[in-house]
Design an enzyme around this catalytic site. Structure first.
Site, PDB file in Angstrom:
ATOM      1  N   ASP A  89      39.206  62.074  45.738  1.00  0.00           N
ATOM      2  CA  ASP A  89      38.960  62.087  47.185  1.00  0.00           C
ATOM      3  C   ASP A  89      40.211  61.722  47.974  1.00  0.00           C
ATOM      4  O   ASP A  89      40.210  61.754  49.193  1.00  0.00           O
ATOM      5  CB  ASP A  89      37.807  61.140  47.544  1.00  0.00           C
ATOM      6  N   ASP A 117      35.820  68.908  52.457  1.00  0.00           N
ATOM      7  CA  ASP A 117      36.161  67.851  51.508  1.00  0.00           C
ATOM      8  C   ASP A 117      34.898  67.156  51.014  1.00  0.00           C
ATOM      9  O   ASP A 117      34.350  66.285  51.692  1.00  0.00           O
ATOM     10  CB  ASP A 117      37.102  66.840  52.161  1.00  0.00           C
ATOM     11  N   LYS A 142      47.693  69.354  56.940  1.00  0.00           N
ATOM     12  CA  LYS A 142      46.639  69.295  55.914  1.00  0.00           C
ATOM     13  C   LYS A 142      45.509  70.240  56.295  1.00  0.00           C
ATOM     14  O   LYS A 142      44.940  70.143  57.383  1.00  0.00           O
ATOM     15  CB  LYS A 142      46.116  67.863  55.791  1.00  0.00           C
ATOM     16  N   ASP A 202      38.371  68.456  58.047  1.00  0.00           N
ATOM     17  CA  ASP A 202      39.495  67.950  57.271  1.00  0.00           C
ATOM     18  C   ASP A 202      40.681  68.915  57.245  1.00  0.00           C
ATOM     19  O   ASP A 202      41.678  68.655  56.582  1.00  0.00           O
ATOM     20  CB  ASP A 202      39.047  67.626  55.843  1.00  0.00           C
ATOM     21  N   ARG A 250      46.788  64.033  50.409  1.00  0.00           N
ATOM     22  CA  ARG A 250      48.186  63.709  50.126  1.00  0.00           C
ATOM     23  C   ARG A 250      48.755  64.582  49.008  1.00  0.00           C
ATOM     24  O   ARG A 250      49.966  64.780  48.929  1.00  0.00           O
ATOM     25  CB  ARG A 250      48.309  62.226  49.791  1.00  0.00           C
ATOM     26  N   GLU A 308      42.765  63.592  48.143  1.00  0.00           N
ATOM     27  CA  GLU A 308      43.311  64.918  47.858  1.00  0.00           C
ATOM     28  C   GLU A 308      44.293  65.418  48.904  1.00  0.00           C
ATOM     29  O   GLU A 308      45.174  66.235  48.612  1.00  0.00           O
ATOM     30  CB  GLU A 308      42.161  65.926  47.707  1.00  0.00           C
ATOM     31  N   LYS A 313      31.897  62.088  47.659  1.00  0.00           N
ATOM     32  CA  LYS A 313      31.548  61.223  48.778  1.00  0.00           C
ATOM     33  C   LYS A 313      30.037  61.041  48.852  1.00  0.00           C
ATOM     34  O   LYS A 313      29.283  61.900  48.395  1.00  0.00           O
ATOM     35  CB  LYS A 313      32.008  61.864  50.096  1.00  0.00           C
TER      36      LYS A 313
END
Length: 507
Positions: free
Chosen positions: A348, A271, A266, A289, A352, A350, A278
């Protein structure tokens, strides 16, 4: 994103009075009746005097404790350093205890140039652990401060004192330690870069730069190609940003390959949460991230540098998740590579989505095993804390990763994939939704990823495991052992050790 010059290593068995250095490091364990000095190459008279002074000096032998004293006449070092190694296991120091002790000492001795280690060792593997710990502990991020005032340069030379100095296996062990530490430290640097400097395009360029000189093919897919080919997860997540996404494919092939492996990482360079934004405090560390992609990148490069007889492909799923007029919305439906559709209930969640594309692409090449690495869920930290990663997937792959992590000195713990979580991902408008059962969210996310693992050459689902490194990828607290603040390089050593174990099992 350039790296500092690595530490140079030397191993000697000669009289230490002939080795001129800034510091000599010896180990002190935490015994049942107080601190115990371990195998120190100093005179009996000096050792007796030192033992009598430990209590008054405040020496406890606790891991991470480093106490400086004036140098002794019978050594060539200007200062003597007592480094805590903690409690011994069955009366002996483990590889990881030596690794952490060396790392803690080097980290706290910044400002010195040459350090000698005289730690208790009984094997070449332990010498390698000391070298690895020292190289990891010496890491410093080349920060963007306008002044270097107050910053101390890392130790540049390490000498290890051991009776195994002439062992024929020593050179390979030290070389391996240097390669592994370089991979971990390169990952740390990528994680530490601010998102204004590390975004999808520059991350892809960094991958190409780091791969120079290695037998690794790097292919970068830009947004035009991905849009044409149907990479709906990455394109969907990245469409809210002015910095378009990238997919980076790494390929290392050996003509002696005993296995074909695929790693998927990933790579969300920042993010914000997207439209499901968030809270401000939750964004502060979100430059990390992309740690999974950083780990996959450098693990593949390390495998190539070590010349291991395997074929390894790395997939770096890189995007920036931002809110804007072009960002995906809750209730949008994305079509993942290969055709499966996903209703986005929370932008959020995202990671996956980009990983789904990468897992499908990896599956299409029919590897023997797929391993993915991601800072995927806050639920991982709720379940396992800030230093232990979760591993989920096929029992055999998960167990092998756990064993590799134990050997490498990283903390991971197996978690289940309960069947009852899958129905919570059902959607009335698409094949599935991107969020489901909130309780056990780490496992629910893994259940989502599992849906994108394809069939292998034998017609069965490809063996797969997922590493959620959300907590241990980034250290918000104080440095400890060989682990610095901020990026840790978590999972790089586990992936390398896993590949080594695959090779060993095939012998």
């Amino acid at each position: 994103m350039s790296a500092k010059e690595p530490i140079s290593f030397h191993v000697v068995s000669s009289d230490l009075s002939k080795v001129s250095a800034d510091a000599l490091v010896i180990a002190v364990s935490k015994g049942a009746d107080g601190p115990v000095i371990l195998d120190a190459p100093i005179s009996p008279a000096a050792l007796t005097s030192l033992k009598a002074s430990l209590s008054s000096l405040g020496v406890t032998g606790t891991a991470d404790q480093v106490v400086r004293l004036p140098g002794l006449p019978d050594t060539g070092a200007k200062i003597l350093v007592l480094a805590g190694i903690g409690k011994l296991r069955d009366g002996a120091a483990t590889d990881e205890a030596l690794r952490r002790t060396a790392g803690a000492a080097i980290r706290q001795l910044a400002g010195l140039k040459h350090v000698v280690f005289a730690l208790p060792t009984t094997s070449v593997a332990q010498l390698g652990a000391i070298a690895e710990g020292a190289a990891l502990g010496g890491y410093q991020y080349a920060s963007l401060h306008s002044s270097t005032e107050g910053r101390q340069a890392p130790v540049s030379k390490v000498t290890i004192h051991s009776t195994l100095a002439k062992d024929p296996a020593l050179a390979a062990a030290v070389e391996r330690a240097a390669i592994v530490a370089k991979a971990v430290n390169a990952t740390r640097t990528l994680v530490n870069e601010p998102p204004s400097r590390l975004y999808p395009a520059t991350f892809a360029e960094a991958a190409k730069d780091l791969a120079k000189g290695l037998p690794v093919k790097v292919t970068v897919l830009d947004e035009k190609r991905m849009l044409k080919e149907g990479w709906g997860g990455i394109m969907g997540v990245g469409q809210g940003s002015s910095r378009p996404p990238r997919m980076v494919k790494l390929e290392y092939k050996s003509d002696r390959a005993v296995a074909s492996l695929a790693f998927v990482g990933k790579g969300i360079t920042f993010d914000s949460g997207g439209i499901s934004i968030k809270p401000g405090a939750g964004m502060v560390t979100m430059k990390c991230d992309m740690a999974g992609a950083g780990a996959v990148l450098n693990a593949v490069l390390a495998v190539a540098a070590l010349g291991l007889p395997v074929n390894v492909t790395g997939w770096l799923c890189i995007a920036e998740n931002m809110p804007s007029g072009t960002a995906i919305r809750p209730s949008d439906v994305l079509t993942i590579l290969g055709g499966k559709t996903v209703e986005v209930l929370n932008t959020d969640a995202e990671g996956r989505l980009v990983m789904a594309d990468g897992l499908v692409a990896a599956s299409q090449e029919l590897p023997d095993v797929i391993i993915d690495v991601a800072t995927l869920t806050g639920a991982q930290m709720m379940a396992l804390g800030n230093r232990t990663a979760g591993v989920m997937g096929d029992e055999g792959v998960s167990a092998a990763l756990k064993a590799a992590a134990d050997r490498a000195g990283e903390l991971i713990w197996p978690m289940p994939l309960p069947e009852e979580l899958r129905p919570s991902l059902d959607s009335p408008v698409a094949d599935m939704a991107n969020i489901g059962e909130r309780m056990g969210g780490m496992m629910t996310a893994a259940v989502f990823l599992q849906e994108f693992i394809g069939k292998g050459k034998d017609g069965e689902t490809i063996p797969w495991a997922h590493l959620d490194i959300a907590g241990p990828a980034f250290n918000e607290g104080a440095a400890y052992g060989y682990t610095p603040k901020q990026g840790t390089g978590m999972s790089v050593r586990t992936l390398i050790a896993y590949v080594e174990d695959v090779v060993a099992r095939s012998a």
